[in-house]
Design a protein around this motif. Structure first.
Motif, PDB file in Angstrom:
ATOM      1  N   ASP A  68       0.848  -1.191   0.000  1.00 52.82           N
ATOM      2  CA  ASP A  68       0.000   0.000   0.000  1.00 52.82           C
ATOM      3  C   ASP A  68       0.881   1.237   0.000  1.00 52.82           C
ATOM      4  O   ASP A  68       1.820   1.347   0.798  1.00 52.82           O
ATOM      5  N   LEU A  69       0.590   2.192  -0.887  1.00 55.74           N
ATOM      6  CA  LEU A  69       1.417   3.394  -0.994  1.00 55.74           C
ATOM      7  C   LEU A  69       1.315   4.282   0.241  1.00 55.74           C
ATOM      8  O   LEU A  69       2.252   5.013   0.563  1.00 55.74           O
ATOM      9  N   SER A  70       0.218   4.222   0.954  1.00 54.56           N
ATOM     10  CA  SER A  70       0.026   5.087   2.121  1.00 54.56           C
ATOM     11  C   SER A  70       0.866   4.653   3.314  1.00 54.56           C
ATOM     12  O   SER A  70       1.105   5.444   4.231  1.00 54.56           O
ATOM     13  N   SER A 245      -6.693  -1.885  -6.370  1.00 49.84           N
ATOM     14  CA  SER A 245      -7.162  -0.501  -6.356  1.00 49.84           C
ATOM     15  C   SER A 245      -5.997   0.432  -6.693  1.00 49.84           C
ATOM     16  O   SER A 245      -4.838   0.045  -6.604  1.00 49.84           O
ATOM     17  N   PRO A 246      -6.293   1.681  -7.052  1.00 51.48           N
ATOM     18  CA  PRO A 246      -5.226   2.609  -7.455  1.00 51.48           C
ATOM     19  C   PRO A 246      -4.169   2.870  -6.388  1.00 51.48           C
ATOM     20  O   PRO A 246      -3.058   3.271  -6.706  1.00 51.48           O
ATOM     21  N   GLY A 247      -4.501   2.675  -5.125  1.00 49.88           N
ATOM     22  CA  GLY A 247      -3.558   2.986  -4.057  1.00 49.88           C
ATOM     23  C   GLY A 247      -2.519   1.918  -3.794  1.00 49.88           C
ATOM     24  O   GLY A 247      -1.707   2.059  -2.878  1.00 49.88           O
ATOM     25  N   TYR A 249       0.686  -0.763  -4.871  1.00 49.72           N
ATOM     26  CA  TYR A 249       1.916  -0.753  -5.667  1.00 49.72           C
ATOM     27  C   TYR A 249       2.500  -2.158  -5.721  1.00 49.72           C
ATOM     28  O   TYR A 249       2.564  -2.842  -4.698  1.00 49.72           O
TER      29      TYR A 249
END
Length: 405
Positions: A68-70, A245-247, A249
């Motif tokens: 997850d990028l976050s 989903s877009p978030g 990686y």
């Protein structure tokens, strides 16, 4: 056999009055042999090192990582894992939680990477977990057992059955501030992946326990994905991007180790080009040998042409001489190189520091494609080197050659 081959072989094997030519011929064969042998050993070394390191890196880590990028972790990881498992290229998908911790052992303390994973799922795809050098994997639902890397356990001075304390950075709030939490674990097993960097810094606990200790309820740090063909990692990553989903990686093993394998590939190419110069030097000896042979056999050439031999036949005689040198030298060099590789692998002749190179000895893995390339390049160089002497022999005028006979 044709008379051209008969004469070529006879000229090479004759010894009387041709001592210098025989010596140069022997040196030419020896040069080709050494060059081919060096090429086989060098390319086998680089290939063996690359494949061994690649195998150990991919054995201890994943082929792809979905994160997850976050930085908050994957929330609906179970649904995503099920979707990824449906891809035909995928072998396994396992969730992982990790955090950097400080471990305290009987002898000393050391920083380590604490990883939480499902042992039941991970053991099916990780060979190094299937056969532990000592101990066993934690039981299902165990809340106080840990598995340490071989070198990490040695650094801490602990063995199976011993205890280690883990300082977890996500601490608890106290009247004096936030203090790191400490948890004591019993060492249930010690693993050996063969990768020093991994074995010296990694500790494993169950996924459920890691979620509790690291405050990751119903989340994981990433999903590690193993696939059938590691060289299709980028294509599989594209398919995962369509599912996720877009978030999210996706990182492939090639991106994580790009600098290492690029350096090895460049080194292999440079070694091949450099050592090929040995074959080029041997080819110069072939030219010298054949030029002297042409000068020595000028009278014989004149007689042959007077008897009806064509310029093409004369050219073929001296071309075959150089070809015989190239084929014999290449064969001897190939055999000698393969024998050396076998001896080096069997007796582990070349030892290297495991903490630097990730392997304890240098493996030699000769590949058929590399051997074919060596043979092709060597024979091409040796065959080309015969063109000038053979053309010179074919241009001899029989009248001038026999003028004073």
């Amino acid at each position: 056999m044709g008379f051209e081959f008969f004469l070529a072989r006879r000229y090479l094997t004759a010894r009387r009055k041709q001592a210098l030519i025989s010596v140069i011929t022997f040196v030419s064969i020896l040069g080709v042999t050494i060059g081919v042998m060096a090429l086989v050993i060098a390319l086998s070394l680089i290939t063996g090192f690359q494949e061994d390191v690649q195998h150990k890196i991919l054995g201890a880590t994943s082929h792809l990582m979905v994160s997850d990028l976050s930085g908050e972790g994957l929330k609906n990881y179970r649904l995503l894992a099920e979707e990824i498992r449906k891809l035909p290229e995928v072998v396994s998908v396992t969730p992982v939680i990790y955090s950097t911790v400080l471990m305290l052992g009987p002898a000393r303390s050391a920083g380590a990477l604490l990883k939480g994973l499902s042992f039941e799922e991970e053991v099916t795809s990780s060979i190094w977990l299937q056969k532990l050098p000592s101990g066993k994997l934690p039981d299902s639902g165990s809340q106080d057992e840990i598995v340490l890397g071989k070198d990490l356990a040695a650094s801490l001075g602990v063995s199976v059955g011993g205890a280690v304390s883990v300082l977890i950075p996500t601490g608890r709030l106290t009247p004096v501030g936030v203090l790191p939490r400490t948890r004591t674990f019993k060492v249930s097993g010690i693993f050996d992946s063969g990768l020093y960097e991994f074995d010296s810094s990694t500790a494993l606990i169950s996924l459920d326990l890691a979620q509790k200790l690291l405050n990751f309820p119903e989340r994981v740090s990433y999903l590690q994905v193993r696939i059938k063909d590691i060289f299709k990692a980028e294509k599989v990553a594209e398919k995962i991007y369509r599912l996720a989903s877009p978030g999210l990686y996706v990182t492939t093993w090639m991106e994580l180790n790009r600098s290492l394998f690029s350096a090895l590939k460049l080194e292999k190419t440079l070694l091949f080009l450099t050592i090929t110069l040995i074959v080029v030097v041997a080819a110069l000896n072939i030219i010298a040998s054949l030029v002297l042979m042409v000068m020595e056999k000028t009278r014989d050439i004149g007689v042959l042409m007077a008897m009806g031999a064509t310029a093409g036949s004369i050219k073929k005689i001296f071309f075959l001489q150089g070809a015989i040198i190239g084929v014999v030298g290449t064969t001897f060099g190939l055999v000698a190189g393969l024998v050396w590789c076998w001896l080096a692998n069997t007796f582990r002749l070349i030892k290297v520091p495991v903490d630097i190179y990730q392997i304890s000895y240098v493996p030699f893995h000769p590949k058929p494609l590399d051997l074919a390339l060596i043979v092709l390049v060597t024979l091409t160089i040796t065959f080309v080197s015969t063109l000038f002497p053979s053309r010179r022999a074919a241009r001899i005028d029989p009248v001038q050659a026999l003028k004073y006979e």
